[in-house]
Design a protein around this motif. Structure first.
Motif, short mmCIF file in Angstrom:
data_model
loop_
_atom_site.label_atom_id
_atom_site.label_comp_id
_atom_site.label_asym_id
_atom_site.label_seq_id
_atom_site.Cartn_x
_atom_site.Cartn_y
_atom_site.Cartn_z
N ARG A 120 0.83 -1.21 0.00
CA ARG A 120 0.00 0.00 0.00
C ARG A 120 0.86 1.26 0.00
NH1 ARG A 120 -2.86 -3.48 3.32
NH2 ARG A 120 -1.77 -2.72 5.17
N GLU A 121 1.89 1.26 0.84
CA GLU A 121 2.79 2.42 0.87
C GLU A 121 3.47 2.59 -0.49
OE1 GLU A 121 6.29 4.34 3.64
OE2 GLU A 121 6.37 2.19 3.21
N ARG A 122 3.90 1.48 -1.07
CA ARG A 122 4.55 1.53 -2.39
C ARG A 122 3.61 2.14 -3.42
NH1 ARG A 122 6.79 -4.09 -4.40
NH2 ARG A 122 4.58 -4.64 -4.24
N GLY A 123 2.34 1.74 -3.38
CA GLY A 123 1.37 2.28 -4.32
C GLY A 123 1.11 3.76 -4.11
N GLU A 124 1.03 4.17 -2.85
CA GLU A 124 0.79 5.59 -2.55
C GLU A 124 1.97 6.46 -2.98
OE1 GLU A 124 -2.00 6.93 -1.72
OE2 GLU A 124 -2.99 4.98 -1.55
N VAL A 125 3.18 5.95 -2.78
CA VAL A 125 4.38 6.69 -3.21
C VAL A 125 4.38 6.82 -4.74
CG1 VAL A 125 6.91 6.59 -3.36
CG2 VAL A 125 5.77 6.09 -1.19
N PHE A 126 3.97 5.77 -5.42
CA PHE A 126 3.88 5.80 -6.88
C PHE A 126 2.86 6.85 -7.33
CE2 PHE A 126 1.77 4.04 -10.76
CZ PHE A 126 2.82 4.23 -11.65
N ARG A 127 1.69 6.82 -6.72
CA ARG A 127 0.63 7.78 -7.06
C ARG A 127 1.12 9.22 -6.89
NH1 ARG A 127 -5.09 8.60 -6.92
NH2 ARG A 127 -5.43 6.36 -6.86
N LYS A 128 1.76 9.50 -5.75
CA LYS A 128 2.27 10.84 -5.48
C LYS A 128 3.32 11.23 -6.51
CE LYS A 128 4.12 13.75 -1.75
NZ LYS A 128 5.10 14.45 -2.59
N ALA A 129 4.21 10.31 -6.84
CA ALA A 129 5.27 10.59 -7.81
C ALA A 129 4.69 10.90 -9.18
CB ALA A 129 6.23 9.40 -7.90
N VAL A 130 3.63 10.18 -9.57
CA VAL A 130 2.99 10.43 -10.87
C VAL A 130 2.49 11.87 -10.96
CG1 VAL A 130 0.96 9.88 -12.29
CG2 VAL A 130 2.36 8.04 -11.34
N PHE A 131 1.80 12.33 -9.93
CA PHE A 131 1.27 13.70 -9.96
C PHE A 131 2.37 14.74 -9.78
CE2 PHE A 131 -2.70 11.41 -8.92
CZ PHE A 131 -3.47 11.88 -9.97
N ASP A 132 3.37 14.43 -8.95
CA ASP A 132 4.48 15.37 -8.75
C ASP A 132 5.29 15.55 -10.03
OD1 ASP A 132 3.76 15.72 -6.15
OD2 ASP A 132 5.40 14.54 -5.28
N VAL A 133 5.61 14.45 -10.67
CA VAL A 133 6.42 14.49 -11.90
C VAL A 133 5.64 15.17 -13.02
CG1 VAL A 133 7.41 13.06 -13.73
CG2 VAL A 133 7.89 12.53 -11.33
N SER A 134 4.35 14.88 -13.11
CA SER A 134 3.51 15.51 -14.14
C SER A 134 3.49 17.02 -13.94
CB SER A 134 2.09 14.96 -14.08
OG SER A 134 2.08 13.58 -14.37
N SER A 135 3.43 17.45 -12.69
CA SER A 135 3.42 18.88 -12.37
C SER A 135 4.74 19.53 -12.75
CB SER A 135 3.14 19.06 -10.88
OG SER A 135 3.22 20.42 -10.53
N ILE A 136 5.85 18.85 -12.46
CA ILE A 136 7.18 19.37 -12.80
C ILE A 136 7.33 19.52 -14.31
CG2 ILE A 136 9.64 18.81 -12.81
CD1 ILE A 136 9.18 17.43 -10.09
N CYS A 137 6.90 18.45 -15.03
CA CYS A 137 7.04 18.47 -16.49
C CYS A 137 6.20 19.59 -17.11
CB CYS A 137 6.62 17.11 -17.07
SG CYS A 137 7.73 15.76 -16.62
N LYS A 138 5.02 19.85 -16.50
CA LYS A 138 4.14 20.89 -17.03
C LYS A 138 4.76 22.28 -16.86
CE LYS A 138 -0.20 20.16 -16.34
NZ LYS A 138 -1.54 20.08 -15.68
N ASN A 139 5.46 22.44 -15.71
CA ASN A 139 6.08 23.73 -15.44
C ASN A 139 7.38 23.90 -16.24
OD1 ASN A 139 4.08 24.33 -13.62
ND2 ASN A 139 5.18 23.46 -11.87
#
Length: 274
Positions: free
Chosen positions: A255-274
Motif C-alpha cells: 500500500r505504501e509503495r502504491g501511494e508513493v507511486f501515485r504521489k510521484a505520478v502527480f508530482d512528476v507531471s506537475s514538474i514536467c508541465k512547469n
C-alpha cells in the motif's frame, strides 16, 4: 471454500510448488460433505483437485457451460443443474481483464450458494475494484498511469499485462524476490516496450529478460522510475507499476509503495508541465 488459482508465490518460504500447493489445499481440510468447494474449471490442474475434495464441487468457467457459473456470449450465468439463471451482462462489470471476469464468476457463484435469492447485479455494477490492484490513476498527454502495486507475483503481473488491449506498456517492476521465475514474462513480452527495475530483485529480473531487444533501466526510487517512464512512454502507451515482488526492501507494505507511486505520478507531471 474458493480456490481461484495456483501460481508461483512465497517460494522464499516454501520448499517448492509441491509444498506451496499442499499448504493452499488446507482450505478444504475441514470441509464436510454438505459444504461447497468452488474451483476454476478452465485450469486442468485445479479441476483435477475435485478428485481429492470430499465436499460438493462447483466450477466457474469463461470457456464452457459448467455446474456452477459460466460465461456464455456476453452474459454470465449460474446453473446448479435445474436450469440456468442469468446473473448479469459482461458490460455490467467495471473491471478489466479475463482474470477479473473469473473473479466475478467465482464471487457470484459463492453468493448464490449461500443465498439463491440474492441479487448480485447492483454490487457488480458499483464495484470499481480494489486500491493498488490494476488501479487507474490518471492520464497525462495520452499516457495512462496504473497502480498495480498489489501484484507481488509474476502471475498477477501477467494477468495485468493480458488486460491491455491497445498501446504498449512501460513496466516498473522489482522489489524483494520471493523465489519467482521471471522468465515467465516472456508469455506477454509483446506487450512490453520498456523495463524500469527497482529494488533488490532488479538484477535477477534483468537476467531473466535480457537479450530481448527491450530497453532496461534501473531506478533507485519510485520517483526516479516515474521520471524514466515519462520519457519512455508515448501517446497511447501505459505506465504500469506491477512489481512481481514484495515491497519490504523499500516500503512497509504494498500500500505504501502504491501511494508513493501515485504521489510521484502527480508530482512528476506537475514538474514536467512547469
Amino acid at each position: 471454500a474458493i480456490f481461484l488459482n495456483l501460481s508461483q508465490d512465497h517460494l522464499d518460504r516454501y520448499g517448492g510448488m509441491t509444498e506451496y500447493k499442499k499448504a493452499k489445499l488446507r482450505i478444504f481440510e475441514n470441509q464436510k460433505d454438505s459444504d461447497c468447494a468452488v474451483l476454476d474449471y478452465d485450469d486442468s490442474a485445479i479441476r483435477k483437485l475435485s478428485e481429492s475434495i470430499k465436499s460438493r464441487v462447483f466450477y466457474f468457467s469463461v470457456n464452457q457451460k459448467v455446474k456452477g457459473s459460466y460465461l456464455s456470449g456476453e452474459k454470465l450465468f449460474v446453473d446448479f443443474g435445474n436450469g440456468a439463471e442469468e446473473v448479469c451482462r459482461k458490460k455490467d462489470i467495471n473491471l478489466r481483464g479475463t482474470h477479473n471476469l473469473k473473479n466475478v464468476l467465482a464471487a457470484a457463484l459463492a453468493a448464490k450458494l449461500i443465498n439463491r435469492e440474492i441479487n448480485v447485479v447492483a454490487p457488480l455494477k458499483n464495484f470499481l475494484g480494489l486500491r493498488h490492484r490494476f488501479e487507474f490513476i490518471t492520464e497525462k498527454e495520452g499516457v495512462s498511469f496504473i497502480d498495480d502495486s498489489k501484484s507481488t507475483t509474476v502471475d498477477s503481473t501477467l494477468k495485468a499485462l493480458e488486460s491491455f488491449r491497445g498501446g504498449r506498456v512501460v513496466l516498473i517492476a522489482g522489489g524483494r524476490d520471493k523465489g519467482s521465475d521471471y522468465s515467465l514474462l516472456l508469455n506477454q513480452i509483446k506487450k512490453i516496450k520498456y523495463f524500469i527495475l527497482i529494488g533488490e530483485a532488479s538484477e535477477k529480473i534483468r537476467m531473466a529478460v535480457s537479450g530481448l531487444d527491450i530497453p532496461i533501466e534501473e531506478a533507485l526510487t519510485i520517483r526516479e522510475a516515474v521520471l524514466l517512464s515519462k520519457k519512455a512512454a508515448r501517446k497511447g502507451d501505459s505506465v504500469l507499476l506491477s512489481p512481481m515482488c514484495s515491497s519490504f526492501d523499500m516500503f512497509k507494505n504494498y500500500r505504501e509503495r502504491g501511494e508513493v507511486f501515485r504521489k510521484a505520478v502527480f508530482d512528476v507531471s506537475s514538474i514536467c508541465k512547469n
